[in-house]
Motif scaffolding. Structure first.
Motif, PDB file in Angstrom:
ATOM      1  N   GLY A 142      -1.371 -35.909  26.705  1.00 31.53           N
ATOM      2  CA  GLY A 142      -2.758 -36.344  26.737  1.00 31.53           C
ATOM      3  C   GLY A 142      -3.472 -36.089  25.421  1.00 31.53           C
ATOM      4  N   TYR A 143      -3.265 -34.918  24.846  1.00 31.51           N
ATOM      5  CA  TYR A 143      -3.914 -34.609  23.572  1.00 31.51           C
ATOM      6  C   TYR A 143      -3.361 -35.456  22.424  1.00 31.51           C
ATOM      7  CZ  TYR A 143      -6.297 -30.567  25.564  1.00 31.51           C
ATOM      8  OH  TYR A 143      -7.114 -29.755  26.318  1.00 31.51           O
ATOM      9  N   LEU A 144      -2.070 -35.791  22.513  1.00 33.89           N
ATOM     10  CA  LEU A 144      -1.442 -36.581  21.453  1.00 33.89           C
ATOM     11  C   LEU A 144      -1.616 -38.086  21.658  1.00 33.89           C
ATOM     12  CD1 LEU A 144       1.914 -34.592  21.143  1.00 33.89           C
ATOM     13  CD2 LEU A 144      -0.018 -34.531  19.555  1.00 33.89           C
ATOM     14  N   GLY A 145      -2.012 -38.478  22.863  1.00 34.50           N
ATOM     15  CA  GLY A 145      -2.156 -39.902  23.145  1.00 34.50           C
ATOM     16  C   GLY A 145      -0.838 -40.622  23.326  1.00 34.50           C
ATOM     17  N   ILE A 146       0.174 -39.912  23.852  1.00 27.90           N
ATOM     18  CA  ILE A 146       1.483 -40.516  24.082  1.00 27.90           C
ATOM     19  C   ILE A 146       1.940 -40.174  25.504  1.00 27.90           C
ATOM     20  CG2 ILE A 146       2.149 -40.442  21.655  1.00 27.90           C
ATOM     21  CD1 ILE A 146       3.821 -37.969  22.268  1.00 27.90           C
ATOM     22  N   PRO A 147       2.908 -40.926  26.069  1.00 32.59           N
ATOM     23  CA  PRO A 147       3.425 -40.580  27.393  1.00 32.59           C
ATOM     24  C   PRO A 147       4.077 -39.191  27.377  1.00 32.59           C
ATOM     25  CG  PRO A 147       4.081 -42.803  26.768  1.00 32.59           C
ATOM     26  CD  PRO A 147       3.502 -42.166  25.546  1.00 32.59           C
ATOM     27  N   PRO A 148       3.988 -38.448  28.473  1.00 29.38           N
ATOM     28  CA  PRO A 148       4.572 -37.105  28.513  1.00 29.38           C
ATOM     29  C   PRO A 148       6.049 -37.062  28.141  1.00 29.38           C
ATOM     30  CG  PRO A 148       3.192 -37.473  30.440  1.00 29.38           C
ATOM     31  CD  PRO A 148       3.280 -38.787  29.732  1.00 29.38           C
ATOM     32  N   LYS A 149       6.785 -38.092  28.507  1.00 34.14           N
ATOM     33  CA  LYS A 149       8.221 -38.093  28.228  1.00 34.14           C
ATOM     34  C   LYS A 149       8.514 -38.164  26.732  1.00 34.14           C
ATOM     35  CE  LYS A 149      12.493 -40.406  29.698  1.00 34.14           C
ATOM     36  NZ  LYS A 149      13.070 -39.187  30.283  1.00 34.14           N
ATOM     37  N   ARG A 150       7.577 -38.688  25.934  1.00 39.55           N
ATOM     38  CA  ARG A 150       7.795 -38.840  24.497  1.00 39.55           C
ATOM     39  C   ARG A 150       7.437 -37.582  23.703  1.00 39.55           C
ATOM     40  NH1 ARG A 150       4.751 -43.572  22.077  1.00 39.55           N
ATOM     41  NH2 ARG A 150       5.659 -42.611  20.224  1.00 39.55           N
ATOM     42  N   VAL A 151       6.885 -36.588  24.346  1.00 40.20           N
ATOM     43  CA  VAL A 151       6.583 -35.331  23.650  1.00 40.20           C
ATOM     44  C   VAL A 151       7.893 -34.664  23.262  1.00 40.20           C
ATOM     45  CG1 VAL A 151       5.536 -33.048  23.864  1.00 40.20           C
ATOM     46  CG2 VAL A 151       4.410 -35.033  24.901  1.00 40.20           C
ATOM     47  N   SER A 152       8.023 -34.292  21.999  1.00 36.53           N
ATOM     48  CA  SER A 152       9.260 -33.660  21.540  1.00 36.53           C
ATOM     49  C   SER A 152       8.977 -32.247  21.037  1.00 36.53           C
ATOM     50  CB  SER A 152       9.916 -34.486  20.432  1.00 36.53           C
ATOM     51  OG  SER A 152       9.092 -34.532  19.283  1.00 36.53           O
ATOM     52  N   PHE A 153       9.979 -31.395  21.196  1.00 31.62           N
ATOM     53  CA  PHE A 153       9.830 -29.997  20.829  1.00 31.62           C
ATOM     54  C   PHE A 153      10.903 -29.581  19.825  1.00 31.62           C
ATOM     55  CE2 PHE A 153       8.276 -30.326  25.243  1.00 31.62           C
ATOM     56  CZ  PHE A 153       6.965 -29.904  25.049  1.00 31.62           C
ATOM     57  N   VAL A 154      10.535 -28.638  18.979  1.00 31.50           N
ATOM     58  CA  VAL A 154      11.471 -28.024  18.037  1.00 31.50           C
ATOM     59  C   VAL A 154      11.266 -26.523  18.112  1.00 31.50           C
ATOM     60  CG1 VAL A 154      11.513 -30.001  16.480  1.00 31.50           C
ATOM     61  CG2 VAL A 154       9.826 -28.186  16.126  1.00 31.50           C
ATOM     62  N   ARG A 155      12.147 -25.793  17.439  1.00 34.71           N
ATOM     63  CA  ARG A 155      12.002 -24.350  17.308  1.00 34.71           C
ATOM     64  C   ARG A 155      11.723 -24.018  15.852  1.00 34.71           C
ATOM     65  NH1 ARG A 155      11.616 -20.428  21.485  1.00 34.71           N
ATOM     66  NH2 ARG A 155      12.602 -21.317  23.336  1.00 34.71           N
ATOM     67  N   GLU A 156      10.664 -23.253  15.625  1.00 32.71           N
ATOM     68  CA  GLU A 156      10.396 -22.795  14.269  1.00 32.71           C
ATOM     69  C   GLU A 156      11.406 -21.725  13.881  1.00 32.71           C
ATOM     70  OE1 GLU A 156       6.388 -21.421  14.334  1.00 32.71           O
ATOM     71  OE2 GLU A 156       5.519 -23.446  14.372  1.00 32.71           O
ATOM     72  N   ASP A 157      11.492 -21.447  12.588  1.00 30.89           N
ATOM     73  CA  ASP A 157      12.376 -20.380  12.130  1.00 30.89           C
ATOM     74  C   ASP A 157      11.865 -19.027  12.610  1.00 30.89           C
ATOM     75  OD1 ASP A 157      13.940 -22.220  10.821  1.00 30.89           O
ATOM     76  OD2 ASP A 157      12.975 -21.928   8.873  1.00 30.89           O
ATOM     77  N   CYS A 158      12.774 -18.171  12.998  1.00 29.55           N
ATOM     78  CA  CYS A 158      12.414 -16.825  13.432  1.00 29.55           C
ATOM     79  C   CYS A 158      11.795 -16.062  12.254  1.00 29.55           C
ATOM     80  CB  CYS A 158      13.644 -16.086  13.940  1.00 29.55           C
ATOM     81  SG  CYS A 158      13.346 -14.343  14.326  1.00 29.55           S
ATOM     82  N   PRO A 159      10.623 -15.443  12.423  1.00 32.26           N
ATOM     83  CA  PRO A 159      10.006 -14.724  11.307  1.00 32.26           C
ATOM     84  C   PRO A 159      10.761 -13.460  10.908  1.00 32.26           C
ATOM     85  CG  PRO A 159       8.769 -14.359  13.324  1.00 32.26           C
ATOM     86  CD  PRO A 159       9.796 -15.411  13.631  1.00 32.26           C
ATOM     87  N   ARG A 160      11.682 -13.011  11.740  1.00 30.65           N
ATOM     88  CA  ARG A 160      12.430 -11.791  11.430  1.00 30.65           C
ATOM     89  C   ARG A 160      13.758 -12.080  10.734  1.00 30.65           C
ATOM     90  NH1 ARG A 160      10.662  -7.056  13.853  1.00 30.65           N
ATOM     91  NH2 ARG A 160       8.940  -7.291  15.347  1.00 30.65           N
ATOM     92  N   CYS A 161      14.501 -13.071  11.278  1.00 26.99           N
ATOM     93  CA  CYS A 161      15.838 -13.309  10.726  1.00 26.99           C
ATOM     94  C   CYS A 161      15.989 -14.679  10.098  1.00 26.99           C
ATOM     95  CB  CYS A 161      16.892 -13.113  11.810  1.00 26.99           C
ATOM     96  SG  CYS A 161      16.880 -14.402  13.072  1.00 26.99           S
ATOM     97  N   GLY A 162      15.023 -15.562  10.277  1.00 22.39           N
ATOM     98  CA  GLY A 162      15.103 -16.896   9.703  1.00 22.39           C
ATOM     99  C   GLY A 162      15.909 -17.886  10.509  1.00 22.39           C
ATOM    100  N   GLY A 163      16.466 -17.457  11.642  1.00 23.54           N
ATOM    101  CA  GLY A 163      17.255 -18.362  12.470  1.00 23.54           C
ATOM    102  C   GLY A 163      16.388 -19.359  13.212  1.00 23.54           C
ATOM    103  N   PRO A 164      16.986 -20.442  13.711  1.00 18.57           N
ATOM    104  CA  PRO A 164      16.211 -21.518  14.369  1.00 18.57           C
ATOM    105  C   PRO A 164      15.895 -21.211  15.831  1.00 18.57           C
ATOM    106  CG  PRO A 164      18.512 -22.127  14.305  1.00 18.57           C
ATOM    107  CD  PRO A 164      18.418 -20.788  13.608  1.00 18.57           C
ATOM    108  N   HIS A 165      15.377 -20.041  16.090  1.00 20.49           N
ATOM    109  CA  HIS A 165      15.057 -19.663  17.474  1.00 20.49           C
ATOM    110  C   HIS A 165      13.691 -18.980  17.537  1.00 20.49           C
ATOM    111  CE1 HIS A 165      17.606 -16.442  15.640  1.00 20.49           C
ATOM    112  NE2 HIS A 165      16.546 -15.713  15.971  1.00 20.49           N
ATOM    113  N   GLY A 166      12.789 -19.438  16.691  1.00 22.91           N
ATOM    114  CA  GLY A 166      11.442 -18.886  16.681  1.00 22.91           C
ATOM    115  C   GLY A 166      10.552 -19.540  17.722  1.00 22.91           C
ATOM    116  N   ARG A 167       9.271 -19.581  17.418  1.00 20.45           N
ATOM    117  CA  ARG A 167       8.271 -20.086  18.350  1.00 20.45           C
ATOM    118  C   ARG A 167       8.494 -21.574  18.647  1.00 20.45           C
ATOM    119  NH1 ARG A 167       3.159 -18.481  15.795  1.00 20.45           N
ATOM    120  NH2 ARG A 167       3.978 -19.830  14.164  1.00 20.45           N
ATOM    121  N   PRO A 168       8.409 -21.988  19.919  1.00 21.12           N
ATOM    122  CA  PRO A 168       8.473 -23.423  20.227  1.00 21.12           C
ATOM    123  C   PRO A 168       7.293 -24.150  19.581  1.00 21.12           C
ATOM    124  CG  PRO A 168       8.727 -22.093  22.218  1.00 21.12           C
ATOM    125  CD  PRO A 168       8.279 -21.168  21.140  1.00 21.12           C
ATOM    126  N   ALA A 169       7.556 -25.355  19.096  1.00 22.79           N
ATOM    127  CA  ALA A 169       6.516 -26.129  18.420  1.00 22.79           C
ATOM    128  C   ALA A 169       6.713 -27.603  18.738  1.00 22.79           C
ATOM    129  CB  ALA A 169       6.570 -25.895  16.918  1.00 22.79           C
TER     130      ALA A 169
END
Length: 253
Positions: free
Chosen positions: A82-109
């Motif tokens: 709703g906030y993005l103005g797109i269908p819910p199914k089209r919302v995509s997620f990634v993982r930010e880099d971990c602030p401690r180790c740099g791995g790809p398992h940080g905060r969902p974004a």
């Protein structure tokens, strides 16, 4: 009686009434009942979710846990779409880099190109799920009060001063006080992306009625449904102004 202002908009079975995106220091807060079969006009199930979400749901053995997970993620997609103005199914997620180790398992974004310019935090406990949406990193946590026999075993994970303060309380008062400390910590760790993998000793958030200062962050206790505690963390320069879509007005958390 809790006389703090009600910060939440409630996401029910019908499509939500969403105002413009939160801007500046505003944080949009939503909660929903994960026992519902229809969320925001969509039946609870895997149809809107991506492969990773469906896999995590399938790994949950108990049907009730699986339904609550699916409901929370359907609700998240409905709100972000709703906030993005797109269908819910089209919302995509990634993982930010971990602030401690740099791995790809940080905060969902949020994924997508160009970046959406929105940050979110999802939390769920028992029959309640909640979502925070803002233009800066934000952390939200909600937890049911633990059972007394469970509360005692969790004290050793906290900062020694927090544990001492909780031990000084009558036994019957500890579960609610522990939940209050726990959600403050989780909110901070979600906001920074650090997570709880490195323990809950830090940051020190205090066990008193007002959160202790956390450098760089503003932590606020939120009014929560009976039997739950909730807290929100956002960068201090942003401050915390929660906005309910139900009344269209901003209220201090």
């Amino acid at each position: 009686m809790d006389d703090r202002p009600e910060p939440w908009s409630v996401l029910g079975a019908t499509a939500p009434r969403q105002d413009i995106r939160p801007a500046g220091g505003a944080v949009a807060l939503w909660r929903l009942d994960t026992r519902q079969d229809v969320i925001g006009g969509h039946r609870v199930g895997g149809a809107l979710l991506d492969a990773a979400e469906r896999s995590r749901a399938a790994a949950l053995v108990r049907p009730g846990d699986r339904h609550r997970y699916l409901a929370a993620h359907v609700g998240l997609r409905v709100l972000l779409g709703g906030y993005l103005g797109i269908p819910p199914k089209r919302v995509s997620f990634v993982r930010e880099d971990c602030p401690r180790c740099g791995g790809p398992h940080g905060r969902p974004a949020l994924g997508g190109d160009p970046p959406a310019g929105l940050h979110f935090s999802l939390t769920h406990s028992g029959a309640v799920a909640a979502v925070a949406v803002a233009t800066a990193p934000v952390g939200l946590d909600i937890e049911a009060h633990p059972r007394p026999e469970v509360a005692g075993g969790l004290l050793r994970f906290l900062h020694p001063r927090e544990s001492a303060a909780l031990l000084a309380l009558p036994t019957a008062a500890r579960p609610a006080a522990l939940a209050r400390v726990w959600v403050r910590k989780e909110a901070c760790l979600k906001a920074t992306g650090a997570g709880i993998g490195y323990g809950l000793t830090h940051p020190f958030v205090g066990a008193g009625p007002v959160p202790a200062p956390v450098p760089g962050w503003t932590v606020s206790d939120l009014r929560a449904p009976l039997g739950y505690c909730a807290a929100l963390a956002a960068p201090t320069p942003q401050g915390l102004r929660t906005r309910s879509a139900d009344d269209g007005e901003e209220a201090a958390a």
